[in-house]
Each structure stands twice: as C-alpha cells, then as structure tokens.
Design an enzyme around this catalytic site. Structure first.
Site, short mmCIF file in Angstrom:
data_model
loop_
_atom_site.label_atom_id
_atom_site.label_comp_id
_atom_site.label_asym_id
_atom_site.label_seq_id
_atom_site.Cartn_x
_atom_site.Cartn_y
_atom_site.Cartn_z
CG HIS A 45 -0.51 0.46 2.47
ND1 HIS A 45 -0.15 -0.39 3.48
CD2 HIS A 45 -0.31 1.70 2.95
CE1 HIS A 45 0.25 0.31 4.53
NE2 HIS A 45 0.16 1.59 4.23
CG ASP A 94 0.03 -3.81 2.85
OD1 ASP A 94 0.47 -3.40 1.77
OD2 ASP A 94 -0.18 -3.07 3.85
N GLY A 190 2.92 6.61 8.38
CA GLY A 190 4.31 7.00 8.12
C GLY A 190 5.30 5.93 8.54
CB SER A 192 2.83 2.16 6.23
OG SER A 192 1.62 2.19 6.90
C1 4AZ Z 1 -1.45 3.91 8.52
O1 4AZ Z 1 -2.38 4.69 8.37
C2 4AZ Z 1 -1.40 3.09 9.76
N1 4AZ Z 1 -1.57 1.43 14.47
C3 4AZ Z 1 -0.29 2.31 10.03
C4 4AZ Z 1 -0.23 1.54 11.18
C5 4AZ Z 1 -1.30 1.56 12.05
C6 4AZ Z 1 -2.41 2.32 11.80
C7 4AZ Z 1 -2.47 3.10 10.64
C8 4AZ Z 1 -1.22 0.72 13.29
O2 4AZ Z 1 -0.56 3.80 7.69
#
Ligand code: 4AZ
Length: 242
Positions: A45, A94, A190, A192
């Site tokens: 993603h 993912d 951020g 991710s």
């Molecule tokens: C995101 O929006 C996201 N708490 C990444 C990790 C988590 C939540 C949202 C996990 O990229």
C-alpha cells in the site's frame, strides 16, 4: 511510532526511508527494510504507483540532515504482490519488493549503519517482545525527524480476531502486535512498510511489515503487520528470478 524512544545510530541498520523526490526535495512517506544488498521489503500500500519519483534512503537517523552514513538509491523495479488487495479498508497480502538501482555496479555497502535483516523461516511464539521502528506519526507530531523505536508483544490470531479487536477481519497474511490492555506502544501512519523485528540468537529477523490498524495506540486495537513467513517463497522466488 507511539510510545517510542529515539534510537541510537546503528541500532536498526536495515531500516529504510522511502522518499518522494518529485516534490523538489525528498519527502519521507513510508518505511522499508533492507533484506539483500539490492532489495528492500515494504508494504504494497506504500507504493501502489509511485515507482518513478521514488528514492530509497539507507543509514538514516535524522531525516532533515545530510548524514555521513546515508546511502541513497534510485529504484530499478517495484514488485507488488499479485494478490495484494484492499477490501473494506483492510489491505490483504500487503507486501512489495523494491530493487535498488546500483551505483557503479553496487547497491547497499555494508557498514555499522547499513546492514540487512534476516528473513525468518520459523515462527516466533505469541508473547515474544519485538521491535517496531519508524519516522511516522507520534502522540504529538505527524512525523518524527528522528528514528524512533518501541517494543511490542506478538498477539495471537484468536485474541486479535475477537469482536472487540478486529472481529474476523484478519487473514493468514497478517498478525497483530502491541499491547491489548494498554495500547500505548504502536506503529502509525508513516511507519507503514517498516519492519517489526524479533531477535533469536542475537540475530534480528524481519517478522512483520507495518501494514494497518484502527488508528494508533488505542486499547484493543493493536497494530497489524504483514506476516513475512507467509511470503518467504514469494520473496525468494522474486529475488532469484531477477
Ligand atoms: C497507517 O495509516 C497506519 N496502528 C499504520 C499503522 C497503524 C495504523 C495506521 C497501526 O498507515
């Protein structure tokens, strides 16, 4: 990272910053993890269709500084998993691979600040303490200039699929980590694409990739991570055939 602390340089030398360079100067947007000299693992993603203006920064600590130990690469190729899909806001499978474009025939050069993480060919037990790291959102800022890390515990699929947690929205391509009762330490936007690493015999294994969750640091809503062991054959196959 929620509940994180500033890391010392070289503590997570496989930590990668994915940056967008179309906006004039480089802007961090996701994490990644170095698994081979020319290969970075990240979340699908993160890179759906931004391969062109993508650059990969290794050996970073402070995003705002030009650092001695950093190594910056353009991207030769992005491989998104063929079964990656988003259904009802949940990303499945993912995972993606980024092949770095070598400079003078070389990709990452190993140093105290740039190293690969191991791929796990075994499972860590529920309750294991592991690390998350990243430059993503904190309790007080939408981004951290310094690399932060935090410790999280692996949570069972059964517990994380309970109605008050993610109520059957998980599949075998993902797992949860955090602290169900207290929330507190968590990954966030951020972070991710960055690694969840667990230690065995002194080696750091990339066991998960930061993927999704219901907000950040909430009680009963732990972070959800791509289960790297489910994709070992895919990773090895893609790297081999390139
Ligand atoms: C995101 O929006 C996201 N708490 C990444 C990790 C988590 C939540 C949202 C996990 O990229």
């Amino acid at each position: 990272i929620y509940g994180g602390t500033k890391t010392t340089a070289g503590k997570h030398p496989w930590m990668v910053s994915l940056q967008n360079k179309s906006s004039g100067r480089a802007r961090h947007f996701c994490g990644g993890v170095l698994i081979k000299s020319c290969w970075v693992l990240t979340a699908a993603h993160c890179i759906e269709d931004r391969a062109e203006d993508l650059q990969v920064a290794l050996g970073k600590q402070n995003l705002k500084r030009k650092e001695q130990q950093e190594q910056i690469f353009d991207v030769e190729k992005v491989i998104v998993h063929h079964r990656y899909s988003v259904e009802a806001d949940v990303p499945y499978n993912d995972i993606a691979l980024i092949k770095l474009k070598p400079i003078d025939g070389q990709c990452a050069i190993e140093s105290k600040y740039v190293k690969t993480a191991c791929l796990p060919d075994f499972e860590f037990p529920v309750g294991t303490d592991c690390f998350i790291s990243g430059w993503g959102e904190t309790e007080t800022d939408d981004m951290s200039l310094q690399l932060l890390d935090a410790s999280v515990k692996l949570i069972s699929q059964k517990q994380c699929s309970a109605p008050k947690a993610y109520d059957q929205r998980l599949d075998e391509s993902m797992f949860c980590a955090g602290n169900l009762r207290r929330g507190r330490t968590d990954s966030c936007q951020g972070d991710s694409g960055g690694p969840l690493t667990c230690i065995e015999n002194g080696f750091y294994y990339v066991y998960g990739i930061v993927s999704w969750g219901d907000q950040c640091g909430l009680k009963n809503k732990p972070g959800v991570y791509t289960q790297v062991t489910s994709f070992l054959r895919w990773i090895k196959n893609k790297i081999q055939t390139e």
